[in-house]
Design an enzyme around this catalytic site. Sequence first.
Site, PDB file in Angstrom:
ATOM      1  N   GLU A   1      51.567  55.002  62.289  1.00 32.63           N
ATOM      2  CA  GLU A   1      50.927  54.123  61.420  1.00 32.63           C
ATOM      3  C   GLU A   1      51.848  53.963  59.925  1.00 32.63           C
ATOM      4  O   GLU A   1      51.496  52.390  59.638  1.00 32.63           O
ATOM      5  CB  GLU A   1      49.513  54.569  60.778  1.00 32.63           C
ATOM      6  CG  GLU A   1      48.970  54.399  59.949  1.00 32.63           C
ATOM      7  CD  GLU A   1      48.034  55.700  58.979  1.00 32.63           C
ATOM      8  OE1 GLU A   1      47.175  54.751  58.385  1.00 32.63           O
ATOM      9  OE2 GLU A   1      48.603  56.900  59.132  1.00 32.63           O
ATOM     10  N   HIS A   2      52.375  54.496  59.550  1.00 25.03           N
ATOM     11  CA  HIS A   2      53.552  54.440  58.143  1.00 25.03           C
ATOM     12  C   HIS A   2      54.979  54.554  59.100  1.00 25.03           C
ATOM     13  O   HIS A   2      55.377  55.544  59.553  1.00 25.03           O
ATOM     14  CB  HIS A   2      52.771  55.083  57.071  1.00 25.03           C
ATOM     15  CG  HIS A   2      51.604  54.880  56.644  1.00 25.03           C
ATOM     16  ND1 HIS A   2      50.936  56.307  57.112  1.00 25.03           N
ATOM     17  CD2 HIS A   2      51.665  54.277  56.365  1.00 25.03           C
ATOM     18  CE1 HIS A   2      49.397  56.013  56.193  1.00 25.03           C
ATOM     19  NE2 HIS A   2      49.810  54.651  55.806  1.00 25.03           N
TER      20      HIS A   2
ATOM     21  N   ASP B   1      50.145  53.027  49.453  1.00 27.30           N
ATOM     22  CA  ASP B   1      48.472  52.943  49.485  1.00 27.30           C
ATOM     23  C   ASP B   1      47.958  53.204  48.730  1.00 27.30           C
ATOM     24  O   ASP B   1      46.619  52.392  48.189  1.00 27.30           O
ATOM     25  CB  ASP B   1      48.506  55.036  49.651  1.00 27.30           C
ATOM     26  CG  ASP B   1      48.372  55.300  51.234  1.00 27.30           C
ATOM     27  OD1 ASP B   1      48.404  54.623  51.809  1.00 27.30           O
ATOM     28  OD2 ASP B   1      48.215  56.631  50.870  1.00 27.30           O
TER      29      ASP B   1
ATOM     30  N   HIS C   1      27.627  22.659  86.984  1.00 23.59           N
ATOM     31  CA  HIS C   1      28.765  21.883  85.309  1.00 23.59           C
ATOM     32  C   HIS C   1      29.511  21.016  86.417  1.00 23.59           C
ATOM     33  O   HIS C   1      29.391  19.380  84.972  1.00 23.59           O
ATOM     34  CB  HIS C   1      29.714  23.411  85.843  1.00 23.59           C
ATOM     35  CG  HIS C   1      29.169  24.523  85.542  1.00 23.59           C
ATOM     36  ND1 HIS C   1      28.310  25.146  85.550  1.00 23.59           N
ATOM     37  CD2 HIS C   1      30.183  24.931  84.396  1.00 23.59           C
ATOM     38  CE1 HIS C   1      28.453  25.850  84.725  1.00 23.59           C
ATOM     39  NE2 HIS C   1      29.551  25.621  83.767  1.00 23.59           N
TER      40      HIS C   1
END
Length: 429
Positions: free
Chosen positions: A320-321, A354, A413
């Site tokens: 995360e960090h 932060d 289609h």
Amino acid sequence: MKVIPASEFSLKREVEYGSPEQNERVRFIIEEVRQHGDEALRRFAKEFDRVELQELRVKDSEIQDAYGKVDQEFLEAIREAAVNIRRFHEKQLRSSWMDLQPDGTILGQVMRPLRRVGLYVPGGKAAYPSSVLMNAIPAQVAGVPEIVMVTPPATAGVEGIDPHILVAAAEAGVREIYRVGGAQAVAALAYGTESIAPADKVVGPGNIYVALAKRYVFGVVDIDSIAGPSEIVVLADEFADASYIAADLLSQAEHDEMASAILVTPSETLAQAVKLEVERQLAELPRREIAEQSIRDYGAILTVSTLEEGIDIVNRLAPEHLEILVQEPFAYIGKIENAGAIFLGPYSSEPVGDYFAGPNHVLPTNGTARFSSPLNVDHFMKKSSVIYYSKEALLRDGGKIMSLARHEGLEAHARAIEIRLEKEGDSRG
């Protein structure tokens, strides 16, 4: 804090699936809110928060009163942080575009903000005004016209909400606030009640019940992520300051007993110095018990032969960090493949990101930085493709389109194209 060779380390990540009992409880709460609306919200507030709720919505006068309950230093800090966060996220804005082809065909993409976003803010055991800014400001920058916030009462038996939360919300431009928390708040944002209109997306952190509720309602609404325990990895060489590293590791360890704090270094001398420094600083922490268990169960100092080997470890961990505390930190940015946020140099401590610098602190956890990104403006926008085919282009490409459709067994289609080719006097295909 254990010092071990990186080759012997394995981080067992905890995934927030919850126990069967927790999942069943969340399912029950959500279904009760779907069926009984505000009455269920009041009932669960009495059961879980021990509060007899009279008014679900926070009055404007309560928000104004909150300003008188916070000190000037906090107000100045939150305002400057909001400016930094807004400035950073404004650079992420993308525009709609159209591409005109020579044959008259126009292809493009229209960018639109979501109409209504729900922001969950924890408020029981602790208050996180920084999270209000990090979640609300990107939505506001994206142009979301309705941002609604839910947060539980701050104290059992009292309807009030922490004034720092209310001030942060007001500074971020959020005025629609409800004193509701837990899984029941997520349900209200997803399905709506008599008082709370449903949202298109629910963002923000919470406990295991909030996480499971977000997982449960995903598909009815969008969500940001299912956040796991906080993580930090520090990649450092022999020139790094052991006291800085220890402090940064503990800054994440104090979050949660399951938070992960890891140092990766080729220096045995630094490894031992950080080990001693962590022990020294731990003794002085107010949240010592939490940090101590985190360091014991999920912390480690990993020794490697070279910084290049350390980078391989970092990319496998996908933290995360990530802090890079080496002599030439910018030389390593291009080698980092997986990290939520990268902090370079001795003065870019993780709390800088932060709270204040501007980049978002809502980051991918549990190794999901391998494939996901920090919360950003794009999370609050949706894209619509635009297709204008000219007659010339359809006559040119129609046969190929019909061929592809028929190879998939979708005759209707193919005929949708064929009828146009025939009407325009072209029987190709």
